[in-house]
Design a protein around this motif. Structure first.
Motif, PDB file in Angstrom:
ATOM      1  N   GLY A 162       0.847  -1.197   0.000  1.00  0.00           N
ATOM      2  CA  GLY A 162       0.000   0.000   0.000  1.00  0.00           C
ATOM      3  C   GLY A 162       0.876   1.239   0.000  1.00  0.00           C
ATOM      4  N   ASN A 163       0.410   2.294   0.618  1.00  0.00           N
ATOM      5  CA  ASN A 163       1.198   3.542   0.626  1.00  0.00           C
ATOM      6  C   ASN A 163       2.516   3.371   1.373  1.00  0.00           C
ATOM      7  N   ILE A 223      -1.860 -13.557   8.544  1.00  0.00           N
ATOM      8  CA  ILE A 223      -0.647 -13.570   7.717  1.00  0.00           C
ATOM      9  C   ILE A 223       0.573 -13.946   8.567  1.00  0.00           C
ATOM     10  N   ASP A 242       1.145  -9.089  -2.214  1.00  0.00           N
ATOM     11  CA  ASP A 242      -0.112  -8.360  -2.026  1.00  0.00           C
ATOM     12  C   ASP A 242      -1.242  -9.236  -2.588  1.00  0.00           C
ATOM     13  N   LYS A 250      -1.543  -4.959  -8.561  1.00  0.00           N
ATOM     14  CA  LYS A 250      -0.173  -4.771  -8.079  1.00  0.00           C
ATOM     15  C   LYS A 250       0.709  -5.990  -8.364  1.00  0.00           C
TER      16      LYS A 250
END
Ligand code: ATP
Length: 212
Positions: free
Chosen positions: A94-95, A163, A118, A123
């Motif tokens: 992400g960012n 995760i 991801d 992406k």
């Protein structure tokens, strides 16, 4: 860390990379010795702590002389295993994750983000800062192939524990957790937690309540 460093207390060990970076700079500017007062000023650690820390490194500063920079440099390099690159995986592009991929960490030490993961199809298959992005479905297989011991988590909090469980199964030894989640891991796995929002809030609190 290699086996020579096991007796270094954890609080001291955490300051090692800080010392290392500063000593590297001193060495490249041609300086041959440094006093604990100079070190203290530069790394913002009080000089009594520096002297105690350095006594664990076998570096005995002499009064009026200071520490030998070359000795310290070779000690830190050996202790931090800087002759060998440690591969890192980043989960969640992400960012924040994207910023880390562009920055990578190779400039400051010998850790390198080798691969990222991801779930977002747009992406997957792209490359950011020379790091390829794989789908989460390929996590276990890719980590096993590349022998990656460390993972950075920049995923949403809600995905963090599941995760982490997969990373543990995939033999990851250390996790740098940038999510607000408090992770449960077996005792052999090391988690360092950096909650940027909390750090910022705490800084603002201190500014307001301890202005001097
Ligand atoms: P962005 O603006 O790209 O959405 P962000 O940092 O604001 O980034 P977050 O919601 O924190 O958004 O997600 C960070 C990244 O984690 C995103 O790229 C997202 O696709 C990814 N992500 C979300 N869930 C998972 C998951 N279960 N496994 C791996 N990556 C995930």
């Amino acid at each position: 860390m290699n086996s020579d460093s096991v007796k270094i207390p954890q609080a001291t060990a955490k300051r090692l990379p800080l010392y290392y970076r500063f000593i590297q700079n001193l060495h490249s500017s041609g300086k041959q010795r440094v006093s604990s007062a100079e070190l203290s000023e530069a790394v913002k650690v009080d000089s009594a702590t520096i002297r105690r820390d350095f006594s664990y490194f076998g570096a005995l500063g002499k009064k009026g002389y200071g520490y030998n920079v070359s000795y310290l440099l070779s000690f830190f390099r050996k202790t931090l295993d800087q002759d060998e690159v440690t591969n890192v995986a980043l989960i969640g592009v992400g960012n924040l994750g994207t910023a880390f991929l562009n920055y990578n960490f190779l400039k400051n030490n010998n850790t390198k983000i080798l691969v990222a993961f991801d779930v977002e199809e747009s992406k997957v298959g792209t490359i950011i800062g020379e790091v390829p992005i794989y789908h989460m479905d390929q996590l276990e297989e890719t980590l096993a192939q590349l022998k990656v011991p460390v993972a950075i988590l920049t995923i949403p909090q809600s995905a963090a524990q599941s995760i982490t469980d997969r990373l543990v199964q995939a033999n990851i030894k250390g996790i740098l957790n940038f999510t607000p989640a408090r992770l449960n891991v077996p005792s052999a796995i090391r988690v360092h937690h950096i909650d940027l929002a909390i750090e910022l809030q705490s800084l603002v609190y201190f500014l307001k309540n301890y202005p001097d």
